[in-house]
Motif scaffolding. Structure first.
Motif, PDB file in Angstrom:
ATOM      1  N   ILE A 159      17.983 -23.876  48.365  1.00  0.00           N
ATOM      2  CA  ILE A 159      17.423 -22.545  48.625  1.00  0.00           C
ATOM      3  C   ILE A 159      16.682 -22.653  49.954  1.00  0.00           C
ATOM      4  O   ILE A 159      15.806 -23.500  50.117  1.00  0.00           O
ATOM      5  CB  ILE A 159      16.460 -22.099  47.509  1.00  0.00           C
ATOM      6  CG1 ILE A 159      17.203 -22.077  46.160  1.00  0.00           C
ATOM      7  CG2 ILE A 159      15.872 -20.722  47.828  1.00  0.00           C
ATOM      8  CD1 ILE A 159      16.329 -21.714  44.970  1.00  0.00           C
ATOM      9  N   LEU A 160      17.075 -21.816  50.902  1.00  0.00           N
ATOM     10  CA  LEU A 160      16.473 -21.895  52.227  1.00  0.00           C
ATOM     11  C   LEU A 160      15.671 -20.625  52.504  1.00  0.00           C
ATOM     12  O   LEU A 160      16.207 -19.516  52.429  1.00  0.00           O
ATOM     13  CB  LEU A 160      17.549 -22.095  53.294  1.00  0.00           C
ATOM     14  CG  LEU A 160      16.930 -22.516  54.639  1.00  0.00           C
ATOM     15  CD1 LEU A 160      17.771 -23.567  55.309  1.00  0.00           C
ATOM     16  CD2 LEU A 160      16.759 -21.330  55.553  1.00  0.00           C
ATOM     17  N   VAL A 161      14.395 -20.814  52.774  1.00  0.00           N
ATOM     18  CA  VAL A 161      13.533 -19.672  53.084  1.00  0.00           C
ATOM     19  C   VAL A 161      12.927 -19.861  54.462  1.00  0.00           C
ATOM     20  O   VAL A 161      12.840 -20.979  54.982  1.00  0.00           O
ATOM     21  CB  VAL A 161      12.411 -19.500  52.030  1.00  0.00           C
ATOM     22  CG1 VAL A 161      12.992 -19.128  50.683  1.00  0.00           C
ATOM     23  CG2 VAL A 161      11.561 -20.758  51.932  1.00  0.00           C
ATOM     24  N   GLU A 162      12.524 -18.750  55.047  1.00  0.00           N
ATOM     25  CA  GLU A 162      11.990 -18.807  56.399  1.00  0.00           C
ATOM     26  C   GLU A 162      10.773 -17.892  56.500  1.00  0.00           C
ATOM     27  O   GLU A 162      10.735 -16.825  55.882  1.00  0.00           O
ATOM     28  CB  GLU A 162      13.089 -18.376  57.388  1.00  0.00           C
ATOM     29  CG  GLU A 162      12.666 -18.569  58.808  1.00  0.00           C
ATOM     30  CD  GLU A 162      13.811 -18.386  59.817  1.00  0.00           C
ATOM     31  OE1 GLU A 162      14.992 -18.407  59.425  1.00  0.00           O
ATOM     32  OE2 GLU A 162      13.480 -18.216  60.994  1.00  0.00           O
ATOM     33  N   ARG A 163       9.792 -18.293  57.298  1.00  0.00           N
ATOM     34  CA  ARG A 163       8.563 -17.502  57.429  1.00  0.00           C
ATOM     35  C   ARG A 163       8.890 -16.052  57.753  1.00  0.00           C
ATOM     36  O   ARG A 163       9.814 -15.793  58.524  1.00  0.00           O
ATOM     37  CB  ARG A 163       7.648 -18.081  58.514  1.00  0.00           C
ATOM     38  CG  ARG A 163       6.204 -17.600  58.387  1.00  0.00           C
ATOM     39  CD  ARG A 163       5.342 -18.117  59.511  1.00  0.00           C
ATOM     40  NE  ARG A 163       5.482 -17.292  60.714  1.00  0.00           N
ATOM     41  CZ  ARG A 163       4.751 -17.455  61.829  1.00  0.00           C
ATOM     42  NH1 ARG A 163       3.854 -18.409  61.890  1.00  0.00           N
ATOM     43  NH2 ARG A 163       4.944 -16.670  62.864  1.00  0.00           N
TER      44      ARG A 163
ATOM     45  N   ALA B 163       6.553 -17.994  48.071  1.00  0.00           N
ATOM     46  CA  ALA B 163       6.711 -18.218  46.634  1.00  0.00           C
ATOM     47  C   ALA B 163       7.382 -19.562  46.360  1.00  0.00           C
ATOM     48  O   ALA B 163       8.216 -19.688  45.467  1.00  0.00           O
ATOM     49  CB  ALA B 163       7.523 -17.070  46.031  1.00  0.00           C
ATOM     50  N   LEU B 164       6.993 -20.589  47.123  1.00  0.00           N
ATOM     51  CA  LEU B 164       7.662 -21.889  46.964  1.00  0.00           C
ATOM     52  C   LEU B 164       7.477 -22.469  45.566  1.00  0.00           C
ATOM     53  O   LEU B 164       8.410 -23.032  44.991  1.00  0.00           O
ATOM     54  CB  LEU B 164       7.159 -22.886  48.024  1.00  0.00           C
ATOM     55  CG  LEU B 164       7.540 -22.586  49.465  1.00  0.00           C
ATOM     56  CD1 LEU B 164       6.998 -23.672  50.395  1.00  0.00           C
ATOM     57  CD2 LEU B 164       9.052 -22.478  49.616  1.00  0.00           C
TER      58      LEU B 164
ATOM     59  N   THR C 236      14.212 -25.641  51.166  1.00  0.00           N
ATOM     60  CA  THR C 236      13.883 -25.894  52.563  1.00  0.00           C
ATOM     61  C   THR C 236      13.170 -24.675  53.128  1.00  0.00           C
ATOM     62  O   THR C 236      13.706 -23.572  53.086  1.00  0.00           O
ATOM     63  CB  THR C 236      15.158 -26.194  53.370  1.00  0.00           C
ATOM     64  OG1 THR C 236      15.855 -27.283  52.756  1.00  0.00           O
ATOM     65  CG2 THR C 236      14.812 -26.564  54.797  1.00  0.00           C
ATOM     66  N   ALA C 237      11.954 -24.908  53.624  1.00  0.00           N
ATOM     67  CA  ALA C 237      11.140 -23.824  54.183  1.00  0.00           C
ATOM     68  C   ALA C 237      11.002 -24.063  55.684  1.00  0.00           C
ATOM     69  O   ALA C 237      10.512 -25.106  56.109  1.00  0.00           O
ATOM     70  CB  ALA C 237       9.771 -23.795  53.524  1.00  0.00           C
ATOM     71  N   VAL C 238      11.443 -23.113  56.467  1.00  0.00           N
ATOM     72  CA  VAL C 238      11.425 -23.265  57.927  1.00  0.00           C
ATOM     73  C   VAL C 238      10.447 -22.255  58.516  1.00  0.00           C
ATOM     74  O   VAL C 238      10.456 -21.076  58.137  1.00  0.00           O
ATOM     75  CB  VAL C 238      12.842 -23.037  58.507  1.00  0.00           C
ATOM     76  CG1 VAL C 238      12.834 -23.191  60.023  1.00  0.00           C
ATOM     77  CG2 VAL C 238      13.827 -24.003  57.867  1.00  0.00           C
ATOM     78  N   SER C 239       9.608 -22.740  59.417  1.00  0.00           N
ATOM     79  CA  SER C 239       8.621 -21.840  60.020  1.00  0.00           C
ATOM     80  C   SER C 239       8.283 -22.336  61.419  1.00  0.00           C
ATOM     81  O   SER C 239       8.528 -23.495  61.757  1.00  0.00           O
ATOM     82  CB  SER C 239       7.364 -21.780  59.156  1.00  0.00           C
ATOM     83  OG  SER C 239       6.818 -23.073  59.000  1.00  0.00           O
ATOM     84  N   PRO C 240       7.720 -21.469  62.265  1.00  0.00           N
ATOM     85  CA  PRO C 240       7.476 -21.861  63.652  1.00  0.00           C
ATOM     86  C   PRO C 240       6.625 -23.119  63.789  1.00  0.00           C
ATOM     87  O   PRO C 240       6.909 -23.969  64.637  1.00  0.00           O
ATOM     88  CB  PRO C 240       6.775 -20.641  64.237  1.00  0.00           C
ATOM     89  CG  PRO C 240       7.327 -19.487  63.459  1.00  0.00           C
ATOM     90  CD  PRO C 240       7.488 -20.023  62.055  1.00  0.00           C
ATOM     91  N   PHE C 241       5.563 -23.230  62.954  1.00  0.00           N
ATOM     92  CA  PHE C 241       4.627 -24.359  63.121  1.00  0.00           C
ATOM     93  C   PHE C 241       4.429 -25.170  61.842  1.00  0.00           C
ATOM     94  O   PHE C 241       3.530 -25.989  61.773  1.00  0.00           O
ATOM     95  CB  PHE C 241       3.273 -23.837  63.599  1.00  0.00           C
ATOM     96  CG  PHE C 241       3.321 -23.159  64.947  1.00  0.00           C
ATOM     97  CD1 PHE C 241       3.426 -23.893  66.123  1.00  0.00           C
ATOM     98  CD2 PHE C 241       3.270 -21.770  65.033  1.00  0.00           C
ATOM     99  CE1 PHE C 241       3.467 -23.260  67.361  1.00  0.00           C
ATOM    100  CE2 PHE C 241       3.303 -21.126  66.273  1.00  0.00           C
ATOM    101  CZ  PHE C 241       3.408 -21.877  67.438  1.00  0.00           C
ATOM    102  N   GLY C 242       5.234 -24.928  60.819  1.00  0.00           N
ATOM    103  CA  GLY C 242       5.061 -25.666  59.577  1.00  0.00           C
ATOM    104  C   GLY C 242       4.140 -24.940  58.609  1.00  0.00           C
ATOM    105  O   GLY C 242       3.548 -23.907  58.935  1.00  0.00           O
ATOM    106  N   LEU C 243       4.028 -25.516  57.399  1.00  0.00           N
ATOM    107  CA  LEU C 243       3.317 -24.822  56.318  1.00  0.00           C
ATOM    108  C   LEU C 243       1.804 -24.957  56.394  1.00  0.00           C
ATOM    109  O   LEU C 243       1.091 -24.235  55.726  1.00  0.00           O
ATOM    110  CB  LEU C 243       3.812 -25.346  54.957  1.00  0.00           C
ATOM    111  CG  LEU C 243       5.225 -24.929  54.578  1.00  0.00           C
ATOM    112  CD1 LEU C 243       5.670 -25.663  53.305  1.00  0.00           C
ATOM    113  CD2 LEU C 243       5.316 -23.425  54.370  1.00  0.00           C
ATOM    114  N   GLY C 244       1.297 -25.892  57.168  1.00  0.00           N
ATOM    115  CA  GLY C 244      -0.157 -26.022  57.248  1.00  0.00           C
ATOM    116  C   GLY C 244      -0.594 -26.190  58.681  1.00  0.00           C
ATOM    117  O   GLY C 244       0.226 -26.164  59.595  1.00  0.00           O
ATOM    118  N   GLY C 245      -1.916 -26.364  58.862  1.00  0.00           N
ATOM    119  CA  GLY C 245      -2.444 -26.554  60.216  1.00  0.00           C
ATOM    120  C   GLY C 245      -2.927 -25.244  60.804  1.00  0.00           C
ATOM    121  O   GLY C 245      -2.595 -24.167  60.302  1.00  0.00           O
TER     122      GLY C 245
END
Lengths: 378, 398
Positions: A90-94, A101-102, A115-124
């Motif tokens: 299952i691929l989700v994107e920001r 809803a991971l 797999t979760a894809v985002s510009p800068f990642g899930l934290g930080g």
């Protein structure tokens, strides 16, 4: 019985709409059932407009299916849950469905690679920061590497943040799937686009770490005077003839000599044996004058043929439209024909790799909800 | 960090790749626990071992940071493949491998007696990857190239330009570091799954030019549908404005700003103040029509500020912006990379403690722990002993 292809039997629920779109395309071409799970009206990439938007959609979503599901509706949730139970990935994107809803996805599909894809990642600190292809290429260090000294740094064209992020996404998802299929237990992957870009900077990280130098655009002080693009009779060629690269330099000077060109004398001067000097702006200017005095009288094709015969590292600088006339690509029958949305046939890039088996197939991007009858709640 | 993400444990590569794109591809497998035996030549050195940067700037076969970054976790076996004994050892290794990888020019593996048929004779279900630049056969099959040559012939150089007719090209051998290495890795992963399903091996040919054209796929489709070359517009956008890299306070300091909606422009105009708030600039088409004027307004604001401070101000207001980062900034000052523990340090007998990029993701919240790259021929004794153990009738004299 249908033939077995590498990803036969793998279902991917694809909610990518930007940086990860090419990742799922790679699986789809090799036999995975990639289903775009789209909210009413479609994922965000169906709403892009402006030059190139429809073509991007066609390229990134080829070979995929589409279902339209209303996540806010009970029947829609049930349809999604049914799909998720049998999903391998299952691929989700920001900024798209289910990205927030991971935990729910893990509960629904404990067997799946999520797999979760985002510009800068899930934290930080930048996890929620706004971003685009331009700002991510800048943040990730790619923009700095290109352009002319004295002018601004230059990003790479054609949405390269998506390409870089997608190939890292595809490979790590495929690796996690090896384990998930072996053990029955899924994994959660968190891909950060800025990190993918920072992973693609040639040796710039090591140049700073080991030698405390910052790689500069234009390559002055590092790149040989010959490693550049040069004008010829009908366009440009790219040459690389540093002393370290095989016989490329010797062969180049020999070619000029055999053709009786005066630049052969200039380039035989002793200073051209000095590797350090060859990286200076003085050397660059001198080489350009000498070499272009020769290339001005020759076509890209002629120079390319000479390069092949003489083992000189030189190739034509092709425009996009010239690719279909490239004799090698034609010989290899590289380009495919694929229907456009209006039904007209158009050329389409062929496979990035070729297998001895008949594994790679491409088909046009799906209309919204075209697979509803099979999988949706419509 | 996790030492146990060995999802590929049990898979062995006889890895003949060298230089950039090939080793970057097989590194992915060693990072996840596969056994990558890098077959090297002590006489024809991997050019990346001989290429910098070097520890303290001093050359040495085990001192290249470039080599180190492409070869984490591999084992090194140095052989003279042109000798009978070296060739026999290579075949013995291949017979016990799952994957054979190489990125030499057309015909080179065949001339070494390690072509597909020779390998399949000793390993019937082998996965065999080759990565010739332009393909094994055809009128340009023997064209020599580096990464930038691939950029040239695939349209990348032409399209990387500030303005029409003035191509500059990527400043790196870009196809080596993203398109070709990862397409190759994905193809091998696919072939491994195919083998798990069917028991059969696969031959894979990745022509690097064809792989790279796919990285330019949407642009090619634009040409195919319209017959028009894509615009050469550098950091600008055909549909949005302002969308560019602007000067910041400081030497060679820059900020990227991308306003992709009229709402984002209203926010930015409020920050810029003055003429930017003029209603006549409210739509993107109006701003595109007066692009030079709009960019001057933005540049006047950015030039008076540090790139990082300005980017933070804009991002906080919802406008996409980023300082144009170089390697030092990424390593020493990027708060996001630091917060996510992106950089790893690994000890190495000759390099000492040096910095490596983590693979650009986490798995179950953890970083993949990288293992150090090998010294040239470091594992010769161990690998030869293992081969003898597996096949007592075979002997390789040392």
């Amino acid at each position: 019985m249908a033939q077995t292809r590498p990803y036969t039997g793998v279902r991917i629920l694809d909610m990518a709409h930007d940086y990860a779109r090419y990742a799922t395309r790679l699986f789809a071409d090799l036999g995975a059932e990639v289903i775009r799970v789209e909210p009413p009206g479609g994922l965000a990439d169906r709403h892009e407009s402006g030059p190139g938007a429809a073509e991007r959609f066609a390229f990134f979503n080829a070979s995929k299916r589409s279902v339209e599901i209303d996540f806010d509706d009970a029947a829609g949730r049930r349809a999604f849950e049914a799909l998720a139970r049998d999903a391998s990935v299952i691929l989700v994107e920001r900024d798209g469905p289910m990205f927030d809803a991971l935990h729910e996805l893990v509960t629904l599909a404990p067997q799946a690679v999520i797999t979760a894809v985002s510009p800068f990642g899930l934290g930080g600190p930048l996890a929620d920061a706004p971003a685009t292809d331009l700002t991510l290429q800048a943040a990730g260090g790619m923009t700095w590497m290109s352009g002319r000294p004295g002018e601004p740094p230059l990003r790479l064209p054609g949405g390269q943040a998506t390409m870089m992020a997608s190939v890292y996404t595809a490979t790590v998802t495929a690796i996690a799937l090896v384990d998930a299929e072996a053990t029955g237990r899924g994994h959660v992957i968190d891909v950060a686009v800025n990190e993918c870009i920072a992973h693609s900077l040639q040796n710039a990280i090591q140049v700073w770490d080991l030698e405390r130098r910052i790689s500069m655009r234009g390559g002055e002080g590092t790149r040989d005077a010959t490693e550049d693009i040069f004008r010829c009779q009908d366009g440009m060629v790219f040459l690389a003839s540093p002393l370290s690269l095989g016989t490329s330099w010797k062969s180049l000077v020999a070619m000029l000599a055999e053709e009786g060109h005066p630049s052969a004398v200039t380039l035989s001067e002793e200073r051209w044996q000095d590797r350090a000097w060859r990286t200076t702006s003085e050397a660059r200017q001198a080489f350009r004058e000498a070499f272009e005095a020769f290339t001005a009288g020759h076509t890209k094709q002629h120079l390319t043929e000479q390069a092949i015969a003489r083992r000189i590292v030189l190739g034509p600088v092709s425009r996009i439209g010239e690719l279909v006339d490239d004799e090698q690509l034609a010989f290899r029958d590289f380009f495919q024909t694929l229907a456009r949305p209006d039904g007209e046939a158009a050329r389409f890039p062929g496979p990035p790799y070729r297998f001895s088996g008949d594994h790679w197939h491409v088909s046009p991007a799906p209309a919204l909800g075209e697979a509803n009858a099979a999988h949706g709640n419509a | 960090m996790m030492d146990t993400m060995d999802y590929l444990k049990g898979i062995r590569f006889a890895d003949f790749t060298w230089a950039g794109a090939g080793p970057f591809s097989t590194k992915l497998f060693s990072d996840f626990g596969a056994e990558i035996i890098k077959v090297e030549s002590a006489t024809r050195l991997d050019p990346v071992r001989a290429g910098g940067p070097f520890k303290d700037g001093k050359p040495g076969v085990n001192r290249s940071g470039y080599f180190a970054s492409r070869n984490t976790g591999k084992r090194s076996l140095s052989l003279d493949l042109k000798s009978e004994e070296g060739h026999a050892t290579a075949l013995e290794l291949i017979a016990r491998s799952d994957v054979v990888t190489s990125n030499f020019g057309p015909g080179a593996m065949e001339r070494l007696g390690l072509g597909y048929d020779a390998c399949r004779a000793v390993a019937p279900n082998i996965i065999y990857l080759q990565m010739p630049m332009y393909g094994a056969e055809g009128p340009r099959a023997n064209l020599l190239g580096v990464g930038m040559t691939i950029s040239a012939v695939s349209g990348f150089i032409w399209h990387t330009a500030y303005k029409p007719g003035d191509p500059i090209g990527p400043g790196t051998h870009y196809p080596d570091h993203a398109a070709n290495c990862y397409h190759a890795a994905f193809a091998v992963l696919a072939a491994l799954r195919q083998r798990r399903q069917t028991g059969e091996g696969t031959r894979i040919e990745l022509a690097q030019v064809e792989s790279t054209i796919n990285f330019h796929g949407p642009t090619f489709v634009e040409w195919a549908w319209s017959g028009e070359e894509p615009a050469q517009i550098g950091n600008r956008s055909p549909s949005a404005c302002p969308h560019n890299v602007f000067p910041s306070d400081g030497e060679d300091a820059w900020i990227a700003i991308a306003v992709e909606s009229d709402a984002a422009w209203r926010t930015l105009a409020g920050i810029l103040g003055g003429a930017a708030t003029d209603e006549s600039l409210a739509t993107s088409s109006a701003r595109l029509a007066r692009i030079d004027e709009v960019e001057r307004m933005v540049a006047a604001w950015t030039a008076a500020r540090g790139a990082e401070d300005a980017a933070e101000t804009l991002r906080a207001a919802g406008v996409p912006a980023a300082a144009v980062a170089h390697a030092r900034r990424l390593i020493e000052e990027d708060p996001q990379l630091a917060a996510r523990h992106y950089w790893q340090s690994i000890e190495h007998p000759e390099l000492g403690s040096t910095i490596y990029n983590s693979p650009p993701y986490t798995v179950d919240g953890e970083r993949v722990a990288l293992k150090r790259p090998p010294l040239l021929g470091e594992h010769n004794d161990a690998i030869l002993a293992e081969l003898r153990g597996a096949n007592p009738t075979w002997r390789a004299s040392e």
